[in-house]
Design an enzyme around this catalytic site. Structure first.
Site, short mmCIF file in Angstrom:
data_model
loop_
_atom_site.label_atom_id
_atom_site.label_comp_id
_atom_site.label_asym_id
_atom_site.label_seq_id
_atom_site.Cartn_x
_atom_site.Cartn_y
_atom_site.Cartn_z
N CYS A 86 -15.04 5.78 -46.12
CA CYS A 86 -14.66 4.91 -45.00
C CYS A 86 -13.17 5.10 -44.68
O CYS A 86 -12.79 6.12 -44.15
CB CYS A 86 -15.01 3.46 -45.32
SG CYS A 86 -15.09 2.39 -43.86
N HIS A 203 -20.77 3.59 -47.41
CA HIS A 203 -20.23 3.17 -48.70
C HIS A 203 -21.27 3.32 -49.82
O HIS A 203 -22.02 2.37 -50.09
CB HIS A 203 -19.82 1.69 -48.63
CG HIS A 203 -18.59 1.42 -47.85
ND1 HIS A 203 -17.35 1.31 -48.44
CD2 HIS A 203 -18.39 1.21 -46.52
CE1 HIS A 203 -16.43 1.05 -47.50
NE2 HIS A 203 -17.04 0.98 -46.34
N GLU A 205 -20.78 3.16 -52.95
CA GLU A 205 -20.48 2.23 -54.04
C GLU A 205 -21.10 0.85 -53.80
O GLU A 205 -21.22 0.05 -54.73
CB GLU A 205 -18.96 2.11 -54.23
CG GLU A 205 -18.22 1.23 -53.26
CD GLU A 205 -17.93 1.89 -51.91
OE1 GLU A 205 -17.24 1.26 -51.08
OE2 GLU A 205 -18.39 3.03 -51.69
#
Length: 232
Positions: A86, A203, A205
């Site tokens: 990002c 994302h 994660e």
């Protein structure tokens, strides 16, 4: 493996990244402050998401001048692995470690939702272990996530298989309707010509812990780790 997660003023996904790398994947992790010059012997550097320097001027434009980016650039030039997610992707493009740039979403709205993506190929460490028919459901959260480059650059990265992931629908079809931000050719992530610097807007994660009910993002990290460990 030892990972270094860079923290800029305005980073807000650094703890998420540290948690996944350390607690989910069992790797050694250190935080690297934006003014640091010592990379502490890391095997890979991660630039997490957030709003570095408040996204003033444009996302990543100020962060590229942080002292640590000199070290990140030299690390990458020597073949070191670097991942930007990002805002991290935006910074890597601003620092010209990755081709292209990220501009405002065509909707001119901040988008925060789950988004389907698919690996474009299996020739880079970050997507090498991901089946091409496996649709991944990975969250996105950005206002400037529209990937753009001139026609010549787009042709070059397409010809060199530098596109990592593309936005798609639940069936894996790459369509205009499945493009959340207007990115050229539904591009969600790219790599450099040497395939050691990676950037993506989604994302991973945020989709790596079973407690969240989605571990699709873990496949992306595991692909990287499998490659790195095989080349130790």
């Amino acid at each position: 493996m030892k990972f270094g997660v860079v923290v800029f003023p305005g980073s807000n996904c650094d703890e998420d990244m540290v948690y996944v790398l350390k607690n989910i994947l069992g790797q050694q992790v250190v935080k690297l402050w934006h003014k640091d010059h010592n990379l502490q012997g890391v095997d890979m550097i991660v630039l997490p998401g957030g709003f570095s320097y408040g996204d003033y001027l444009r996302s990543g434009a100020i962060a590229k001048f942080s002292p640590i980016m000199n070290e990140v650039t030299e690390f990458a030039k020597k073949g070191g692995y670097v991942l930007g997610v990002c805002n991290g992707f935006q910074i890597l493009c601003e620092a010209q470690l990755l081709p292209g740039t990220l501009i405002h979403n065509t909707s001119h709205r901040f988008i925060c939702k789950n988004q389907f993506i698919v690996a474009d190929n299996n020739v880079s460490p970050i997507n090498a272990s991901i089946p091409l028919d496996r649709v991944l459901n990975i969250p996105i959260a950005h206002g400037e996530g529209c990937y753009y480059a001139d026609v010549e650059t787009i042709k070059e990265i397409e010809d060199n298989a530098q596109v990592l992931f593309r936005y798609c629908n639940p069936e894996g079809h790459i369509t205009e309707d499945a493009n959340p931000n207007g990115s050229v050719n539904n591009i969600a992530g790219v790599t450099n010509i040497h395939r050691n610097v990676f950037g993506m807007m989604p994302h991973p994660e945020r989709a790596a812990d079973e407690e969240l009910g989605n571990t699709d993002g873990r496949l992306i990290f595991e692909s990287l780790l499998n490659h790195m460990m095989a080349n130790v």
